[in-house]
Design a protein around this motif. Structure first.
Motif, PDB file in Angstrom:
ATOM      1  N   ILE A  37     -32.757  -3.409 -33.408  1.00 25.79           N
ATOM      2  CA  ILE A  37     -34.200  -3.237 -33.937  1.00 25.79           C
ATOM      3  C   ILE A  37     -34.561  -1.961 -34.037  1.00 25.79           C
ATOM      4  CG2 ILE A  37     -36.558  -3.988 -33.351  1.00 25.79           C
ATOM      5  CD1 ILE A  37     -35.558  -6.504 -32.344  1.00 25.79           C
ATOM      6  N   VAL A  38     -34.304  -1.242 -32.727  1.00 25.31           N
ATOM      7  CA  VAL A  38     -34.762   0.127 -32.661  1.00 25.31           C
ATOM      8  C   VAL A  38     -33.995   0.859 -33.917  1.00 25.31           C
ATOM      9  CG1 VAL A  38     -34.335   2.303 -31.240  1.00 25.31           C
ATOM     10  CG2 VAL A  38     -35.076  -0.084 -30.356  1.00 25.31           C
ATOM     11  N   LEU A  61     -35.702   3.322 -36.537  1.00 20.17           N
ATOM     12  CA  LEU A  61     -35.287   4.687 -37.069  1.00 20.17           C
ATOM     13  C   LEU A  61     -35.124   4.786 -38.409  1.00 20.17           C
ATOM     14  CD1 LEU A  61     -33.295   5.713 -33.951  1.00 20.17           C
ATOM     15  CD2 LEU A  61     -35.275   6.937 -34.749  1.00 20.17           C
ATOM     16  N   VAL A  83     -38.429   4.857 -40.688  1.00 17.72           N
ATOM     17  CA  VAL A  83     -39.004   5.880 -40.856  1.00 17.72           C
ATOM     18  C   VAL A  83     -38.387   7.239 -41.346  1.00 17.72           C
ATOM     19  CG1 VAL A  83     -40.397   5.209 -38.784  1.00 17.72           C
ATOM     20  CG2 VAL A  83     -38.419   6.777 -38.446  1.00 17.72           C
ATOM     21  N   GLN A  84     -36.912   7.209 -41.424  1.00 17.03           N
ATOM     22  CA  GLN A  84     -36.288   8.110 -41.889  1.00 17.03           C
ATOM     23  C   GLN A  84     -35.686   7.994 -43.372  1.00 17.03           C
ATOM     24  OE1 GLN A  84     -32.963  10.037 -39.565  1.00 17.03           O
ATOM     25  NE2 GLN A  84     -35.069  11.164 -39.523  1.00 17.03           N
ATOM     26  N   ASP A 121     -47.414  -3.899 -41.098  1.00 15.99           N
ATOM     27  CA  ASP A 121     -46.873  -2.881 -40.872  1.00 15.99           C
ATOM     28  C   ASP A 121     -45.397  -2.849 -40.413  1.00 15.99           C
ATOM     29  OD1 ASP A 121     -46.223  -0.191 -40.326  1.00 15.99           O
ATOM     30  OD2 ASP A 121     -47.104  -0.054 -38.309  1.00 15.99           O
ATOM     31  N   LEU A 171     -43.082  -1.089 -38.728  1.00 15.85           N
ATOM     32  CA  LEU A 171     -43.025  -0.636 -37.377  1.00 15.85           C
ATOM     33  C   LEU A 171     -43.620  -1.545 -36.245  1.00 15.85           C
ATOM     34  CD1 LEU A 171     -43.323   3.283 -37.031  1.00 15.85           C
ATOM     35  CD2 LEU A 171     -41.236   1.981 -36.447  1.00 15.85           C
ATOM     36  N   ALA A 172     -44.768  -1.994 -36.570  1.00 17.57           N
ATOM     37  CA  ALA A 172     -45.507  -2.844 -35.748  1.00 17.57           C
ATOM     38  C   ALA A 172     -44.677  -4.319 -35.712  1.00 17.57           C
ATOM     39  CB  ALA A 172     -46.870  -3.366 -36.332  1.00 17.57           C
ATOM     40  N   LEU A 201     -41.665  -4.429 -36.164  1.00 17.41           N
ATOM     41  CA  LEU A 201     -40.055  -4.369 -35.490  1.00 17.41           C
ATOM     42  C   LEU A 201     -40.444  -4.109 -33.963  1.00 17.41           C
ATOM     43  CD1 LEU A 201     -38.160  -1.973 -37.569  1.00 17.41           C
ATOM     44  CD2 LEU A 201     -37.548  -4.044 -37.164  1.00 17.41           C
ATOM     45  N   ALA A 202     -41.610  -3.428 -33.459  1.00 15.11           N
ATOM     46  CA  ALA A 202     -41.992  -3.149 -32.198  1.00 15.11           C
ATOM     47  C   ALA A 202     -42.142  -4.596 -31.636  1.00 15.11           C
ATOM     48  CB  ALA A 202     -43.134  -2.430 -31.944  1.00 15.11           C
ATOM     49  N   TYR A 219     -39.111  -6.528 -31.069  1.00 17.63           N
ATOM     50  CA  TYR A 219     -38.230  -5.765 -30.024  1.00 17.63           C
ATOM     51  C   TYR A 219     -38.844  -6.465 -28.526  1.00 17.63           C
ATOM     52  CZ  TYR A 219     -36.679  -2.497 -26.456  1.00 17.63           C
ATOM     53  OH  TYR A 219     -36.002  -2.069 -25.325  1.00 17.63           O
ATOM     54  N   LEU A 220     -39.966  -6.312 -28.493  1.00 18.55           N
ATOM     55  CA  LEU A 220     -40.758  -7.205 -27.167  1.00 18.55           C
ATOM     56  C   LEU A 220     -40.065  -8.500 -26.915  1.00 18.55           C
ATOM     57  CD1 LEU A 220     -42.358  -5.647 -25.286  1.00 18.55           C
ATOM     58  CD2 LEU A 220     -44.265  -6.753 -26.102  1.00 18.55           C
ATOM     59  N   MET A 245     -36.436  -8.537 -25.933  1.00 23.67           N
ATOM     60  CA  MET A 245     -36.564  -8.546 -24.439  1.00 23.67           C
ATOM     61  C   MET A 245     -37.078  -9.371 -23.580  1.00 23.67           C
ATOM     62  SD  MET A 245     -34.783  -5.698 -24.277  1.00 23.67           S
ATOM     63  CE  MET A 245     -34.952  -4.923 -22.513  1.00 23.67           C
ATOM     64  N   TYR A 303     -27.738   5.583 -32.391  1.00 24.51           N
ATOM     65  CA  TYR A 303     -28.584   4.919 -31.138  1.00 24.51           C
ATOM     66  C   TYR A 303     -27.969   3.559 -30.918  1.00 24.51           C
ATOM     67  CZ  TYR A 303     -32.461   3.041 -28.412  1.00 24.51           C
ATOM     68  OH  TYR A 303     -32.968   2.482 -27.374  1.00 24.51           O
ATOM     69  N   MET A 326     -39.112  -6.179 -17.994  1.00 28.40           N
ATOM     70  CA  MET A 326     -40.020  -6.072 -18.884  1.00 28.40           C
ATOM     71  C   MET A 326     -40.732  -4.605 -18.779  1.00 28.40           C
ATOM     72  SD  MET A 326     -39.496  -8.491 -20.636  1.00 28.40           S
ATOM     73  CE  MET A 326     -40.775  -8.339 -21.898  1.00 28.40           C
ATOM     74  N   ALA A 357     -38.942  -2.314 -21.221  1.00 27.98           N
ATOM     75  CA  ALA A 357     -39.033  -2.997 -22.444  1.00 27.98           C
ATOM     76  C   ALA A 357     -40.273  -2.613 -23.223  1.00 27.98           C
ATOM     77  CB  ALA A 357     -38.894  -4.645 -22.316  1.00 27.98           C
ATOM     78  N   TRP A 366     -40.846  -0.503 -26.146  1.00 24.83           N
ATOM     79  CA  TRP A 366     -41.709  -0.805 -27.268  1.00 24.83           C
ATOM     80  C   TRP A 366     -42.748   0.171 -27.770  1.00 24.83           C
ATOM     81  CZ3 TRP A 366     -46.875  -2.705 -26.411  1.00 24.83           C
ATOM     82  CH2 TRP A 366     -47.853  -3.172 -27.355  1.00 24.83           C
ATOM     83  N   LEU A 425     -40.921   2.875 -29.635  1.00 27.40           N
ATOM     84  CA  LEU A 425     -40.787   2.770 -30.806  1.00 27.40           C
ATOM     85  C   LEU A 425     -41.961   2.702 -31.956  1.00 27.40           C
ATOM     86  CD1 LEU A 425     -38.416   1.540 -32.610  1.00 27.40           C
ATOM     87  CD2 LEU A 425     -38.885  -0.785 -31.940  1.00 27.40           C
ATOM     88  N   TYR A 426     -43.033   1.807 -31.485  1.00 23.34           N
ATOM     89  CA  TYR A 426     -44.271   2.108 -32.421  1.00 23.34           C
ATOM     90  C   TYR A 426     -44.910   3.417 -32.864  1.00 23.34           C
ATOM     91  CZ  TYR A 426     -48.570   0.239 -34.345  1.00 23.34           C
ATOM     92  OH  TYR A 426     -49.541   0.063 -35.314  1.00 23.34           O
ATOM     93  N   GLY A 481     -42.132   5.950 -33.553  1.00 23.66           N
ATOM     94  CA  GLY A 481     -41.980   5.606 -35.011  1.00 23.66           C
ATOM     95  C   GLY A 481     -43.114   6.143 -36.081  1.00 23.66           C
ATOM     96  N   HIS A 482     -44.272   5.963 -35.626  1.00 19.27           N
ATOM     97  CA  HIS A 482     -45.436   6.303 -36.641  1.00 19.27           C
ATOM     98  C   HIS A 482     -45.527   7.909 -36.403  1.00 19.27           C
ATOM     99  CE1 HIS A 482     -47.220   2.897 -38.351  1.00 19.27           C
ATOM    100  NE2 HIS A 482     -47.163   2.634 -37.028  1.00 19.27           N
ATOM    101  N   ALA A 515     -42.685   9.367 -38.588  1.00 22.08           N
ATOM    102  CA  ALA A 515     -43.072   9.066 -40.055  1.00 22.08           C
ATOM    103  C   ALA A 515     -43.867  10.149 -40.581  1.00 22.08           C
ATOM    104  CB  ALA A 515     -43.409   7.767 -40.357  1.00 22.08           C
ATOM    105  N   PHE A 550     -34.809  10.330 -29.209  1.00 23.50           N
ATOM    106  CA  PHE A 550     -33.639   9.704 -28.636  1.00 23.50           C
ATOM    107  C   PHE A 550     -33.853  10.058 -26.970  1.00 23.50           C
ATOM    108  CE2 PHE A 550     -29.682   8.401 -30.554  1.00 23.50           C
ATOM    109  CZ  PHE A 550     -30.149   8.470 -31.872  1.00 23.50           C
TER     110      PHE A 550
END
Lengths: 636, 609
Positions: free
Chosen positions: A60-61, A65, A68-69, A93, A95-96, A98-99, A102-103, A106, A316, B265, B268, B272, B275-276, B279-280, B283, B293
């Motif tokens: 997911i990360v 990545l 955004v790339q 969105d 990223l939202a 995917l985040a 991700y949660l 986990m 990653y 968690m 995690a 999270w 990532l959010y 990521g923004h 971008a 990383f």
């Protein structure tokens, strides 16, 4: 320290402690795990989703990545379909989304991990509960002679600590090991699937690691073996010193003892220092290998990424999964030691389970129609062919080797007859009654009840017919009522109270704050010897056996209780076939026949009058006792 | 514990012993070199720990910025070197701190053992052996875990956090602030789970103890269990205890597995956020992939130490409880020790005097001895008789000070026993206690137990006197045969003769025989008595027995009943008095007479002495 016996002892010790895996023991252990095999299967099956949930977060990360790339990055990597799996629906969105995923992954992982661990441990604990029960049942079924030799404390350790050690194996040993190995294989496979070239390079360190692991394994095993042997010695020395501290202090051995102890203690510490070194080295090697693999992934991966053959997100993924691949290797030696102590405990538990009870029921006991005695109505003493004939036919018996306690001993007690055994200490009286209850078996000769060899009668059936009162009354923790009924369902409260009334124990019981429901403190430590006697009489009456076996207590009691005990004894003797080890004149006068025992033989038998007329040993005994003890008895 | 508090307290008791963590501090100070080095290694480790993610980011950065492949490889090589250094540092910090903990365990165990050896018999009567052993082994292991992995983690984790936070903030303060948000929740997790873990551990311990005592009860009462065919009822009781233990274990397992699950968690949530938010930021071009990383790596690296903290929390809980249990032993002052007012002197002659001596084992209990006054001249033989529980053994145990003697009530050679150095006292006395306790050593070593070295001559002489020598040839390895609990089973008589030989080998000025010949057959007993008559010459001897025959030859006989001295005098005097002694004598004469009559009847009377 150089005795041959000692050397042999320690050799055996080491052998028993060295193994970390023993297929034979494991196969045997399966018997207790088998009922829960579906739980085992479920645990193993859970590894699959658990594995997927461990893979998912990194992917997911990576998707994030790459997303955004994407504007800047060239080309789509080969596994785009997998990325599309995580594409957001509609206009959310990316990223939202995917985040959030991700949660979720986990959280799912944590939940599943929890379920997995609990299930695994629950399986182990269930099996261990059953094992404990079986160990208990087995111990309970062993013959009395076993307990003469095996210290109670050690048996308790078997059922508690040793079983605990084995259960550790389920939560931290074998099952975890299998899951770890499965996961490691899984990670290796998916890494190769994602990018075979990079995987190949990243795994370059693994052969080095494997060689290290093999090298360390032998050393760690040797170190742990040494540790176990040495802690066992420390254990033994503390135990022995504490038990024999009186002697240690009396003989002023403290300084030498301390020196010996410190030597053992230092040897133990040094053995650990070896193990600590290997353990820390393994830990460090795994970490370094992991670090190098990351460096290699980044270094080689960089050329792939800049060549456009891979995205930076995949880097990653590689770093993350590679780390998960290395994780289980870190506590390998801890798992090893868990397995080792589990195997040693297993061995000790099985040793107990392998001790066959020396006294067992015959496969198909002689089936005899027998009037079953109930607590309500003990068989009447009436007709000639009523049951209860006891015959000892040329019995020889020794507790150990050839130390004969009974030699060619013969005795007949007719149904309904009350017989007394008289003789000096060590004449064999107690052994006679223990043999009759089949707590031991004759070495030679045989004992018959109503013409049937005792060995042919199921123990349970035999003992339901016996009411036994021993000199030293054993009371269980629990209420007075429980101690009379001894948990037998057919002895209800009415029967308990009636039995207590018959031996006049109720007077004492009712004086207690909660009467029959009074809990006995420290197994009856607050009751006097006489009161305990009366309770055991009530116990015998309540259980209603038609054969009374009684070892009269010699301890002197106060006048009031003495009177109660004598009356209780009288009630007890009524209407039963009885064998009594008598210490009181009044008891001897209550019986029909007297047998004089000497050095394991019956030297005189007959009624009181007959024996007196014979002017033999009994006559002399009686005259002496009467002359000496009469004033004392009269005073009582 | 009350008896020790009641008894006259020695000088050792006066100085307050440090307790709990204060006690540990003493040992830590002792090993401060190791621990300081360990702390230094940990500090360096933490620095290298934080360096690795930074270097990963640096290498990625080279890639990101399109630097040459050689530069990327150079940075990766540096990364590899850093992990190598990190591994070496980790190795040293672990070995240093873990070995330090082992060293403290070693010292503490030595001190525990030494302390146990100084404690009086009353202590060992109150404490079960298994309990003491578990304190010397299991509780000490808990303390050691607290000192090894516990200290390592307690020292290391905050340092790691500090380094990581510092590195994160310097890279990207905003993201750092956000990423660290979830972590304080760990304190809450640790607190709430710590309590239920503690509870769960206690429940399991209690369950195990209950199960053990259930089994113990069945075994102790096995004759009753069997003869009353109460196996089903006894099994039902065991099963109930077993089920309770099972339930307690499941409860503990749930808590123990829930804590890491919930703790996992935290990273995690942090990832999270990276990532959010990260990521923004990427971008928008406000953050590099390399930073991403680095942050991801930091979070990952913190996972393990955070996990461990949860475990360490439980370790410290357990370690503290264990320390308390160890303190209970170490905090018991040895009530029998040399006092400052001891009088140095040579070996004792052997005169014993009780002056209105009273003794009780526990403050709440009836006195075991009341108001006993008795004088035993040096070189004389005193017999002590009386029914079971009359206080005979208690009286005898006071003379070598196995029990706490009140001041001014017992005098040896005219000196208060509490003022005689223990060394002098005990080297002048040899006692043969009732229980024939032997150590797991060779027979020869057992006989030589009180001698400074294994003196063959003395061993053989003592064994001959105790009629033990003739048995040796029949033993599998002769004198070298291992006896005691792990050795072969000697018969009751052989054990008693061995313990007698052990005492005789000392050649003491006071010899105490506590019902020593009960398990010896009559023939051997007669032979031993014959030998003892020679041994007795010139020594003060106390012979305790419930049998008149064993004491009747004594110069003087003391008759105890219910803790009181009821009569004393010679055999003939006491018989003439017609008291308790005369009564015991007649009862036993009866028994002897019976045996004699039976022997006669059985036709082998001539074979006996």
């Amino acid at each position: 320290m150089s005795g041959p016996a000692r050397a042999q002892d320690s050799l055996h010790e080491e052998e028993a402690l060295g193994k970390a895996y023993d297929a034979r023991l494991m196969a045997r252990l399966w018997r207790w795990v088998a009922p829960y095999r579906w739980q085992v299967v479920a645990t193993l099956l859970l590894t699959a989703p658990l594995f997927l949930l461990e893979l998912a977060p990194a992917w997911i990360v990576k998707s994030g990545l790459d997303r955004v790339q994407r504007d800047g990055a060239a080309g789509e990597p080969g596994m785009g379909w997998l990325d599309r799996l995580f594409d957001p629906p509609g206009s959310i969105d990316g990223l939202a989304w995917l985040a959030g995923l991700y949660l979720l992954a986990m959280a799912g992982n944590a939940t599943l991990q929890f379920v997995h661990t609990v299930l695994m441990a629950r399986t182990g604990q269930s099996a261990m509960r059953d094992l404990r029960r079986d160990v208990y049942q087995h111990i309970q079924g062993l013959h009395l002679g076993f307990f003469d030799r095996y210290p109670v404390g050690r048996l308790v350790t078997r059922a508690t600590n040793d079983v605990e050690n084995v259960s550790e194996m389920f939560s931290a040993g074998i099952v975890a090991l299998v899951t770890d190995v499965l996961k490691m294989i899984g990670f290796a496979v998916v890494l190769f699937l994602v990018d075979a070239r990079l995987a190949l390079v990243a795994f370059l360190v693994v052969p080095v690691l494997a060689v290290c692991a093999v090298l360390f394994r032998a050393r760690i095993r040797a170190a742990f073996r040494l540790i176990r042997v040495r802690i066992a010695r420390i254990n033994a020395m503390i135990q022995e010193s504490v038990t024999g501290m009186k002697i240690v202090q009396l003989f002023r051995r403290e300084a030498r003892n301390q020196r010996d102890f410190e030597a053992l203690n230092a040897a133990h510490r040094d053995a650990w220092s070896q193990s600590i070194r290997y353990d820390a080295a393994l830990f460090a090697v795994v970490e370094v290998a992991n670090g190098i693999s990351i460096a290699v992934i980044v270094g080689y991966g960089a050329s792939l990424v800049s060549g456009g053959a891979m995205t930076i997100g995949t880097l990653y993924v590689f770093i993350d999964w590679m780390r998960r691949f290395f994780l289980p290797l870190r506590d390998l030696s801890a798992k090893y030691s868990v397995m080792q102590s589990a195997m040693a405990s297993c061995e000790r538990i099985f040793q107990i389970l392998d001790t066959a009870p020396a006294i067992q029921d015959r496969e198909r006991p002689v089936d005899r129609a027998r009037p079953v005695s109930t607590p309500e109505a003990p068989p009447r003493r009436a007709g000639g062919d009523r049951p209860g004939e006891i015959v000892f036919d040329r019995v020889w018996f020794a507790y150990q080797g050839e130390d004969w306690v009974l030699r060619d001993f013969s005795l007949r007690v007719a149904p309904g007859e009350r017989a007394a055994l008289v003789g000096a200490t060590g004449a064999g009286k107690t052994s006679v009654i223990k043999l009759l209850a089949r707590l031991y078996e004759p070495t030679r000769g045989c004992i018959r009840l109503d013409g049937v060899d005792l060995r042919e009668i199921p123990q349970r059936e035999l003992r339901r017919r016996i009411a036994m009162v021993l000199q030293d009354v054993f009371l269980f923790s629990g209420s007075i009522a429980w101690n009379i009924a001894l948990g037998r369902p057919d002895v209800d409260r009415r029967a308990v109270v009636r039995a207590a009334r018959m031996v006049e124990a109720h007077r004492i019981i009712e004086r207690l704050p909660q009467g029959f429901d009074s809990e006995l403190r420290e197994r009856g430590g607050d009751l006097s010897a006489g009161q305990r006697q009366l309770l055991s009489f009530a116990r015998a009456i309540a259980h209603g056996g038609d054969l009374l076996i009684l070892d009269e207590a010699t301890s002197s009691v106060d006048a009031e209780t003495e009177l109660l005990v004598q009356r209780g004894l009288h009630a007890l003797l009524a209407e039963r076939t009885a064998i009594v080890i008598a210490h009181r004149l009044s008891t001897i006068q209550d019986v029909d026949t007297i047998h004089v025992l000497h050095k394991g033989r019956c030297v005189e038998s007959g009624s009181h009058a007959e024996l007196l007329a014979r002017r033999g040993a009994y006559w002399r005994l009686y005259r002496l006792q009467f002359e000496h003890a009469a004033p004392a008895l009269a005073a009582g | 514990m009350s008896a020790a508090a009641e008894a006259p307290t020695g000088a050792a008791a006066a100085e307050a012993a440090p307790r709990g963590f204060a006690r540990l501090l003493g040992y830590l100070r002792h090993n401060r070199g190791t621990y300081l080095l360990g702390a230094l290694a940990t500090l360096c480790y933490a620095a290298s720990f934080a360096a690795v993610p930074v270097l990963v980011g640096w290498a990625i950065q080279a890639l990101e910025q399109g630097l040459s492949q050689a530069e990327v490889v150079r940075r990766c090589a540096l990364l590899a070197a850093a992990t190598g250094a990190r591994g070496a540092l980790r190795f040293s910090s672990r070995t240093l701190l873990f070995n330090g903990a082992r060293q403290i365990e070693y010292e503490l165990r030595n001190d525990l053992f030494a302390h146990l050896q100084r404690l009086p018999q009353s202590f060992f009567q109150r404490w079960r052996t298994g309990d003491l052993m578990s304190r010397c082994i299991n509780d000490l292991a808990s303390v050691r875990l607290m000192l090894g992995p516990g200290v390592l983690s307690v020292v290391q984790t905050p340092i790691l956090y500090l380094f990581v936070i510092g590195a994160m903030v310097s890279l990207n303060p905003l993201l750092a602030g956000l990423v660290l948000l979830p972590y304080p929740a760990f304190l809450w997790i640790a607190r709430s789970f710590g309590r239920s873990m503690h509870r769960g551990n206690l429940d399991v311990q209690e369950g195990l103890a209950a199960l053990g005592s259930q089994l113990q009860e069945t075994i102790s009462g096995i004759s009753v269990v069997k003869t009353y065919a109460m196996e089903p009822a006894a099994s039902a009781r065991f099963d109930a205890a077993n089920e309770r233990l099972f339930a307690a274990q499941l409860g503990l397992i749930r808590v123990n597995s829930a804590m890491p699950a919930i703790t996992s968690m935290l990273p995690a949530a942090a990832t999270w956020i990276v990532l959010y938010v990260g990521g923004h930021l990427i971008a928008e071009g406000r953050m590099s992939v390399a930073e991403f990383f680095t942050f991801a790596m930091f979070i990952y690296e913190l996972t393990f130490p955070t996990f461990i903290m949860g475990w360490v929390f439980a370790l410290v809980q357990r370690g503290r409880a264990a320390l308390q249990r160890i303190d209970e032993v170490l905090g018991t002052a040895p009530s029998i020790a040399d006092r400052p007012d001891v009088v140095a002197r040579g070996p004792l002659r052997g005169e014993i005097e009780f002056r209105r001596l009273s003794f009780r084992y526990d403050a709440g209990r009836e006195p075991a001895l009341r108001d006993v006054s008795l004088h035993v001249p040096a070189g004389s033989v005193l017999g002590i008789v009386g029914p079971i529980g009359a206080g005979k053994t208690t009286l005898a145990s006071l003379i070598p000070r196995l029990l706490e003697v009140p001041d001014g009530q017992l005098f040896l050679d005219g000196v208060d026993i509490n003022r005689i150095p223990l060394r002098t006292l005990r080297s002048s006395i040899a006692m043969v206690p009732q229980d024939g306790f032997l150590f797991s050593m060779s027979l020869a070593e057992n006989v030589a137990y009180g001698l400074p070295s294994l003196d063959r001559e003395r061993v053989i002489e003592a064994a001959t006197r105790a009629q033990l020598a003739k048995d040796v040839a029949e033993l599998p390895h002769g004198w070298e045969t291992l006896v005691g609990e792990r050795g072969i089973m000697l018969s009751g008589g052989q054990r008693q003769r061995t313990t007698l030989a052990r005492a005789l080998a000392l050649r003491p000025s006071i010899l105490i025989l506590d019902d020593t010949l009960a398990s010896v057959d009559a023939e051997t007993e007669a032979a031993i008595r014959q030998e003892l008559r020679q041994v007795f010459a010139g020594r003060t001897v106390l012979v305790i027995s419930h049998r008149i025959a064993s004491v009747c030859e004594a110069d003087r006989i003391a008759v105890l009943d219910d803790g009181r001295l009821v009569e004393s005098g010679s055999h003939l005097e006491l018989l003439a008095r017609g008291g308790l002694y005369a009564r015991l004598a007649s009862e036993q004469a009866l028994d002897d007479e019976l045996v004699e009559a039976l022997d006669h009847l059985a036709g082998d009377g001539t074979a006996r002495t």
